[in-house]
Design an enzyme around this catalytic site. Structure first.
Site, PDB file in Angstrom:
ATOM      1  N   PHE A 148       0.829  -1.211   0.000  1.00 20.41           N
ATOM      2  CA  PHE A 148       0.000   0.000   0.000  1.00 20.41           C
ATOM      3  C   PHE A 148       0.863   1.261   0.000  1.00 20.41           C
ATOM      4  CE2 PHE A 148      -2.230   3.214   2.677  1.00 20.41           C
ATOM      5  CZ  PHE A 148      -3.275   3.510   1.820  1.00 20.41           C
ATOM      6  N   GLU A 149       1.917   1.247   0.822  1.00 19.54           N
ATOM      7  CA  GLU A 149       2.790   2.421   0.924  1.00 19.54           C
ATOM      8  C   GLU A 149       3.577   2.645  -0.367  1.00 19.54           C
ATOM      9  OE1 GLU A 149       3.030   1.682   5.734  1.00 19.54           O
ATOM     10  OE2 GLU A 149       4.612   0.889   4.431  1.00 19.54           O
ATOM     11  N   ALA A 216      -3.108 -15.268  10.180  1.00 23.49           N
ATOM     12  CA  ALA A 216      -3.292 -14.534  11.432  1.00 23.49           C
ATOM     13  C   ALA A 216      -2.783 -13.130  11.180  1.00 23.49           C
ATOM     14  CB  ALA A 216      -2.497 -15.191  12.563  1.00 23.49           C
ATOM     15  N   ASP A 223       7.942  -3.269  11.795  1.00 25.67           N
ATOM     16  CA  ASP A 223       9.012  -2.585  12.533  1.00 25.67           C
ATOM     17  C   ASP A 223      10.201  -3.516  12.768  1.00 25.67           C
ATOM     18  OD1 ASP A 223       7.194  -0.464  12.724  1.00 25.67           O
ATOM     19  OD2 ASP A 223       6.367  -1.257  14.588  1.00 25.67           O
TER      20      ASP A 223
HETATM   21  P1  ADP Z   1       3.793  -4.004   7.673  1.00 30.90           P
HETATM   22  O1  ADP Z   1       3.427  -4.478   9.059  1.00 30.90           O
HETATM   23  O2  ADP Z   1       4.695  -2.841   7.646  1.00 30.90           O
HETATM   24  O3  ADP Z   1       2.637  -3.900   6.741  1.00 30.90           O
HETATM   25  P2  ADP Z   1       4.425  -6.469   6.362  1.00 30.90           P
HETATM   26  O4  ADP Z   1       2.996  -6.846   6.474  1.00 30.90           O
HETATM   27  O5  ADP Z   1       5.004  -6.332   5.003  1.00 30.90           O
HETATM   28  O6  ADP Z   1       4.754  -5.140   7.138  1.00 30.90           O
HETATM   29  O7  ADP Z   1       5.239  -7.525   7.222  1.00 30.90           O
HETATM   30  C1  ADP Z   1       6.635  -7.530   7.311  1.00 30.90           C
HETATM   31  C2  ADP Z   1       7.154  -8.945   7.221  1.00 30.90           C
HETATM   32  O8  ADP Z   1       6.543  -9.738   8.248  1.00 30.90           O
HETATM   33  C3  ADP Z   1       6.843  -9.656   5.909  1.00 30.90           C
HETATM   34  O9  ADP Z   1       7.909  -9.481   4.998  1.00 30.90           O
HETATM   35  C4  ADP Z   1       6.740 -11.119   6.342  1.00 30.90           C
HETATM   36  O10 ADP Z   1       8.040 -11.689   6.368  1.00 30.90           O
HETATM   37  C5  ADP Z   1       6.246 -11.032   7.774  1.00 30.90           C
HETATM   38  N1  ADP Z   1       4.795 -11.264   7.906  1.00 30.90           N
HETATM   39  C6  ADP Z   1       3.865 -10.381   8.345  1.00 30.90           C
HETATM   40  N2  ADP Z   1       2.641 -10.936   8.384  1.00 30.90           N
HETATM   41  C7  ADP Z   1       2.781 -12.207   7.960  1.00 30.90           C
HETATM   42  C8  ADP Z   1       1.887 -13.312   7.776  1.00 30.90           C
HETATM   43  N3  ADP Z   1       0.580 -13.223   8.040  1.00 30.90           N
HETATM   44  N4  ADP Z   1       2.404 -14.479   7.319  1.00 30.90           N
HETATM   45  C9  ADP Z   1       3.697 -14.594   7.041  1.00 30.90           C
HETATM   46  N5  ADP Z   1       4.592 -13.606   7.193  1.00 30.90           N
HETATM   47  C10 ADP Z   1       4.158 -12.418   7.648  1.00 30.90           C
HETATM   48  N1  PLP Z   2       3.362   2.033  16.466  1.00 36.14           N
HETATM   49  C1  PLP Z   2       2.235   1.932  17.199  1.00 36.14           C
HETATM   50  C2  PLP Z   2       2.022   2.834  18.381  1.00 36.14           C
HETATM   51  C3  PLP Z   2       1.282   0.986  16.843  1.00 36.14           C
HETATM   52  O1  PLP Z   2       0.146   0.925  17.575  1.00 36.14           O
HETATM   53  C4  PLP Z   2       1.503   0.137  15.723  1.00 36.14           C
HETATM   54  C5  PLP Z   2       0.496  -0.850  15.350  1.00 36.14           C
HETATM   55  O2  PLP Z   2      -0.546  -0.998  15.962  1.00 36.14           O
HETATM   56  C6  PLP Z   2       2.682   0.264  14.995  1.00 36.14           C
HETATM   57  C7  PLP Z   2       3.585   1.236  15.403  1.00 36.14           C
HETATM   58  C8  PLP Z   2       3.029  -0.515  13.750  1.00 36.14           C
HETATM   59  O3  PLP Z   2       2.993  -1.885  13.722  1.00 36.14           O
HETATM   60  P1  PLP Z   2       3.435  -2.711  12.406  1.00 36.14           P
HETATM   61  O4  PLP Z   2       4.893  -2.989  12.515  1.00 36.14           O
HETATM   62  O5  PLP Z   2       2.612  -3.961  12.473  1.00 36.14           O
HETATM   63  O6  PLP Z   2       3.133  -1.900  11.161  1.00 36.14           O
HETATM   64 ZN    ZN Z   3       4.761  -1.103   8.183  1.00 34.21          ZN
END
Ligand code: ADP
Ligand code: PLP
Ligand code: ZN
Length: 297
Positions: A148-149, A216, A223
């Site tokens: 999305f970003e 899940a 992060d």
């Molecule tokens: P953001 O939280 O910034 O949207 P992502 O969803 O791209 O970041 O997640 C970062 C990394 O975490 C992915 O590259 C993947 O390795 C792992 N990850 C996150 N959610 C899942 C999931 N449901 N299943 C498998 N890997 C996941």
């Molecule tokens: N920072 C705060 C305070 C948050 O509440 C969240 C998610 O709820 C995040 C950062 C970012 O989390 P993610 O690494 O899953 O994008």
């Molecule tokens: Zn993120």
């Protein structure tokens, strides 16, 4: 680049649970880095819970901290890491901080996770998109957007691997030599796309990693991912594919453990966002077992 460094990490802090600095500082320390956290907010817990309370740091308060460091000649950093930022004024101050630190260390690496939203939804004020696009991306050394970003920053719709690779090329032209789109969802699988433009004007070296999607929803994974990419890409500066393999491998082992723990405790892992088992996964952070390989294009 060397094996280690001193990282200024400007991110959220939560009293309980692991997002922002709480999910970035520990792994970077385990990988041997000095990490100096500035907490951009201090909340009781992450914002995915029914409620949260706490304080938000403003731009002036960030300036104060930097001035204190400056007054004691403490502004030498090898890396700056930024994540979720909630306001234009705070983001503008971060830009000033980057410029100040680059004046002290021209080789400063700025790793930017342009946190703006996920799954079609923006969770920062709309004005931030423009600031990221015009002012932040040009200063970044490495950028780690999600799907999305990457769309918001390039104006492209990303529906395929090709689109993802093109988005990376557009982002290189705007500034960062390393771009990792941490996840693109295509037909139920997750795809990471990495891109390293070793010199301006050269064709970027690109790769993908296919990730089995765990059914899940986790918080703090983005992060953690960006922190690990910083840690490993500094150790392997010419092998972004290797850095990404290591980071993804840690993430997958940690998420599996997280899921198993919740299931063992009788929780339904699809019902709410899960807190990652960060501390319990320290062995997989230090020594990831690479199971998922990068495929070069
Ligand atoms: P953001 O939280 O910034 O949207 P992502 O969803 O791209 O970041 O997640 C970062 C990394 O975490 C992915 O590259 C993947 O390795 C792992 N990850 C996150 N959610 C899942 C999931 N449901 N299943 C498998 N890997 C996941
Ligand atoms: N920072 C705060 C305070 C948050 O509440 C969240 C998610 O709820 C995040 C950062 C970012 O989390 P993610 O690494 O899953 O994008
Ligand atoms: Zn993120």
């Amino acid at each position: 680049p060397s094996d280690t460094g001193r990282v200024l990490s400007i991110q959220s802090h939560t009293v309980q649970g692991y997002v922002g600095n709480k999910s970035a500082v520990f792994p970077l320390q385990l990988l041997g880095y000095d990490v100096d956290p500035i907490n951009s907010v201090q909340f009781s817990n992450h914002t995915g819970y029914p409620t949260f309370k706490g304080q938000v740091l403003n731009g002036q308060q960030l300036c104060d901290l930097i001035e204190g460091l400056e007054a004691n000649d403490l502004l030498f950093y090898t890396h700056v890491l930024t994540g979720y930022i909630g306001s234009v004024s705070f983001l503008d101050t971060i830009l000033e901080v980057i410029n100040k630190l680059r004046a002290v260390n021209p080789k400063l690496t700025y790793v930017c996770d342009p946190v703006m939203g996920d799954e079609g939804k923006l969770y920062v004020p709309e004005e931030l998109v423009h600031v990221y696009r015009e002012k932040v991306v040009p200063l970044a050394s490495m950028l780690t957007p999600n799907q999305f970003e990457a769309e918001k920053l390039t104006g492209l719709r990303i529906n395929s691997e090709e689109d993802g690779r093109e988005a990376c090329a557009i982002l290189h032209a705007a500034g960062p030599s390393k771009v990792v789109i941490t996840s693109i969802t295509i037909g139920g699988i997750l795809l990471l796309i990495g891109s390293h433009q070793k010199e301006k004007g050269l064709k970027p070296e690109q790769f993908k990693i296919l990730i089995h999607k765990i059914p899940a929803y986790f918080t703090g994974t983005g992060d953690l991912m960006t922190a690990l990419l910083l840690g490993w890409s500094n150790k392997y500066p010419d092998n972004l594919d290797k850095a990404a393999e290591l980071a993804v491998s840690t993430l997958q082992a940690l998420l599996r453990r997280t899921l198993d723990d919740y299931k063992r405790a009788g929780y339904d892992p699809t019902s709410s966002s899960l807190e990652i088992r960060l501390i319990q996964s320290q062995e997989e952070i230090r020594n990831p077992n690479v199971e998922l390989k990068a495929e070069k294009y």
